[in-house]
Design a protein around this motif. Structure first.
Motif, short mmCIF file in Angstrom:
data_model
loop_
_atom_site.label_atom_id
_atom_site.label_comp_id
_atom_site.label_asym_id
_atom_site.label_seq_id
_atom_site.Cartn_x
_atom_site.Cartn_y
_atom_site.Cartn_z
N GLY A 1 0.81 -1.21 0.00
CA GLY A 1 0.00 0.00 0.00
C GLY A 1 0.84 1.26 0.00
N PHE A 2 0.17 2.39 -0.12
CA PHE A 2 0.86 3.68 -0.11
C PHE A 2 1.33 4.01 1.29
CE2 PHE A 2 -2.06 4.33 -3.80
CZ PHE A 2 -1.07 4.47 -4.76
N PRO A 3 2.47 4.70 1.43
CA PRO A 3 2.92 5.12 2.77
C PRO A 3 1.98 6.17 3.35
CG PRO A 3 4.33 6.07 1.06
CD PRO A 3 3.43 5.08 0.37
N ALA A 4 2.01 6.30 4.66
CA ALA A 4 1.09 7.19 5.36
C ALA A 4 1.28 8.64 4.96
CB ALA A 4 1.25 7.02 6.87
N ASP A 5 2.53 9.07 4.76
CA ASP A 5 2.76 10.48 4.43
C ASP A 5 2.21 10.82 3.05
OD1 ASP A 5 4.55 8.92 3.11
OD2 ASP A 5 6.31 10.16 3.53
N ARG B 1 -5.52 5.75 -1.93
CA ARG B 1 -5.94 5.09 -0.70
C ARG B 1 -5.42 3.67 -0.68
NH1 ARG B 1 -10.53 1.82 -1.48
NH2 ARG B 1 -11.53 2.06 -3.53
N ASN B 2 -5.54 3.02 0.45
CA ASN B 2 -5.12 1.63 0.60
C ASN B 2 -6.34 0.75 0.80
OD1 ASN B 2 -2.38 2.23 0.40
ND2 ASN B 2 -2.18 2.61 2.61
N ALA B 3 -6.30 -0.44 0.23
CA ALA B 3 -7.40 -1.39 0.38
C ALA B 3 -7.42 -1.91 1.81
CB ALA B 3 -7.25 -2.53 -0.61
N GLN B 4 -8.59 -1.99 2.39
CA GLN B 4 -8.73 -2.41 3.77
C GLN B 4 -8.79 -3.93 3.90
OE1 GLN B 4 -8.50 -0.30 6.27
NE2 GLN B 4 -8.39 1.46 4.89
N ALA B 5 -9.35 -4.60 2.91
CA ALA B 5 -9.61 -6.04 3.04
C ALA B 5 -8.32 -6.86 2.92
CB ALA B 5 -10.62 -6.48 1.98
N ASP B 6 -7.73 -6.88 1.73
CA ASP B 6 -6.56 -7.74 1.50
C ASP B 6 -5.31 -6.95 1.17
OD1 ASP B 6 -7.63 -6.83 -0.81
OD2 ASP B 6 -7.55 -8.71 -1.91
N GLY B 7 -5.29 -5.68 1.49
CA GLY B 7 -4.10 -4.87 1.28
C GLY B 7 -3.96 -4.41 -0.16
N GLY B 8 -2.97 -3.59 -0.39
CA GLY B 8 -2.72 -3.08 -1.71
C GLY B 8 -3.02 -1.61 -1.83
N ALA B 9 -2.40 -0.97 -2.83
CA ALA B 9 -2.58 0.45 -3.08
C ALA B 9 -3.59 0.65 -4.21
CB ALA B 9 -1.25 1.10 -3.44
#
Length: 434
Positions: free
Chosen positions: A350-354, A396-404
């Motif tokens: 996923g994408f970094p928080a910043d 955004r990041n996917a909540q279910a199985d991860g990923g950007a």
């Protein structure tokens, strides 16, 4: 440890402060007025009772018979009044019953221990004080309500100006450098809000000048590097085939790509780019371009839509999003087209928080485990090209199985040649091709 804070607007803070001060002043003035009126009426009652006592005293001395409501040696004479009479002079005393009605005593001592006295109840005084108290309550309430209303008006005016200033500052932070806080807040009366607006506008101008200077320097450096890098690539092509030659060509090509990307970022920052619009079938276009750029990516067209956009810039955006997914994510890579919306997804960390918080930033690639993989220009260029198209690019990041997940929202009305958006009457639009 984070402290709990009660958030409220400046309007209500000012209103509460004015209401509290108004209530305090009203209470204090009411107490003063109440006591002053009560003391004044009791003093008048004492004087009146003394006059009656003097008249009764003259009648008693002439006839030796108490008259005019006076009594001789009244057994109900208050002890406090008896103590005052011990000095041999006339005296008065006031006492109140359970209902607050004052009863005024007046007495005079005679030789031999006789005491001539009279007492009178003054119910009118109690009624006057009660009426006065009611009037004071009404007036105090009116003062508090009026003060609160005034506080709401004053606080509301200040709050509106501050909110306008905050909104204008937010627009500036989002890149609308032509916005000026002082113009946004308006108003005739000048106060500290205008000083704040002056300071923010001055800061904006200073930062804009610095950013513009950095942009010029970056563009100049990239432009100056373009010629020697091209010569370096040409010279590398003349080297005999070998492993060192391949390394030189690879690094020279990477340097050329970096220089071109920096030049593109500089052009996008200058806000001089304009879209060359064409009407295309978005699903078909994305399918063909993705197949040529990244054949392993899976394209799904949920709903086809005709859009008026710049195909070259749209291809650049999709290519950069897929390139970022290939560098920092994991397969499978999915591209979904639904109407005017294009989604690009990978299944990595996923994408970094910043990046989610602040958006793409040049020469910043996110977490430390990505060091050495790119220069942070891919998503920056994609965001800049999206702005030229009048589109919105979100991350955004996917909540279910991860990923950007990167989502490109193309506008319903594309920008004109000047970069503005015309006001279009939908009834005047020609029917779209199916």
């Amino acid at each position: 440890m984070r402290r709990l804070a009660l958030r409220t607007g400046i309007r209500w803070k000012i209103s509460f402060a004015i209401a509290a001060v108004s209530a305090l002043i009203a209470v204090l003035l009411s107490i003063v007025v109440h006591n002053s009126a009560r003391v004044s009426m009791l003093d008048n009652a004492r004087d009146l009772q003394l006059e009656r006592l003097q008249f009764a005293q003259r009648l008693y001395e002439s006839s030796r018979d108490p008259k005019v409501g006076s009594e001789l040696n009244n057994p109900g004479l208050p002890a406090e009044l008896r103590a005052k009479l011990a000095h041999g002079r006339r005296a008065t005393h006031v006492q109140e019953d359970a209902k607050g009605v004052p009863e005024v005593w007046a007495a005079v001592p005679y030789p031999g221990g006789d005491i001539l006295s009279l007492h009178t109840r003054f119910p009118n005084n109690a009624r006057v004080v009660a009426d006065l108290d009611r009037s004071l309550v009404v007036a105090s309430s009116a003062v508090v309500v009026g003060g609160t209303a005034l506080g709401i008006l004053i606080g509301g005016s200040i709050s509106r100006r501050l909110r306008k200033a905050a909104s204008a500052a937010t627009d500036v932070a989002r890149g609308q450098t032509q916005v000026r806080v002082l113009d946004a807040i308006g108003g005739v009366v000048r106060d500290e809000t205008d000083d704040l607006a002056h300071a923010v506008d001055a800061l904006t101008d200073a930062l804009q000048e610095r950013v513009e200077a950095e942009r010029r320097v970056t563009a100049d450096i990239a432009h100056e590097l373009r010629t020697p890098v091209t010569g370096l690539l040409t010279a590398a092509e003349l080297l005999p085939p070998s492993r060192p030659t391949e390394l030189v060509r690879d690094r020279a090509q990477a340097l050329r790509t970096l220089v071109e990307d920096v030049l593109e970022v500089a052009r996008l920052d200058s806000a001089a780019e304009r879209a060359e619009l064409q009407e295309i079938a978005l699903g078909e276009f994305v399918s063909r371009r993705v197949a040529s750029l990244y054949p392993d990516a899976v394209v799904t067209v949920v709903h086809e839509s005709w859009v008026n956009t710049d195909p070259r810039r749209l291809e650049r955006i999709i290519g950069n999003l897929l390139g970022n997914a290939a560098k920092h994510g994991k397969p499978p890579f999915e591209v979904t087209v639904e109407g005017r919306v294009v989604r690009v997804r990978d299944h990595g960390k996923g994408f970094p928080a910043d990046l989610l918080r602040e958006g793409p930033s040049r020469f910043r690639t996110g977490s430390t485990d990505r060091a050495g993989h790119g220069h942070g220009l891919g998503l920056t260029i994609a965001s800049g090209q999206a702005k030229v198209l009048g589109a919105r690019l979100t991350f955004r990041n996917a909540q279910a199985d991860g990923g950007a997940i990167a989502v490109l929202w193309l506008p319903e009305h594309a920008p004109t040649a000047t970069g503005s958006f015309p006001i279009v009457n939908l009834a005047d639009l020609p029917p779209r091709r199916r």
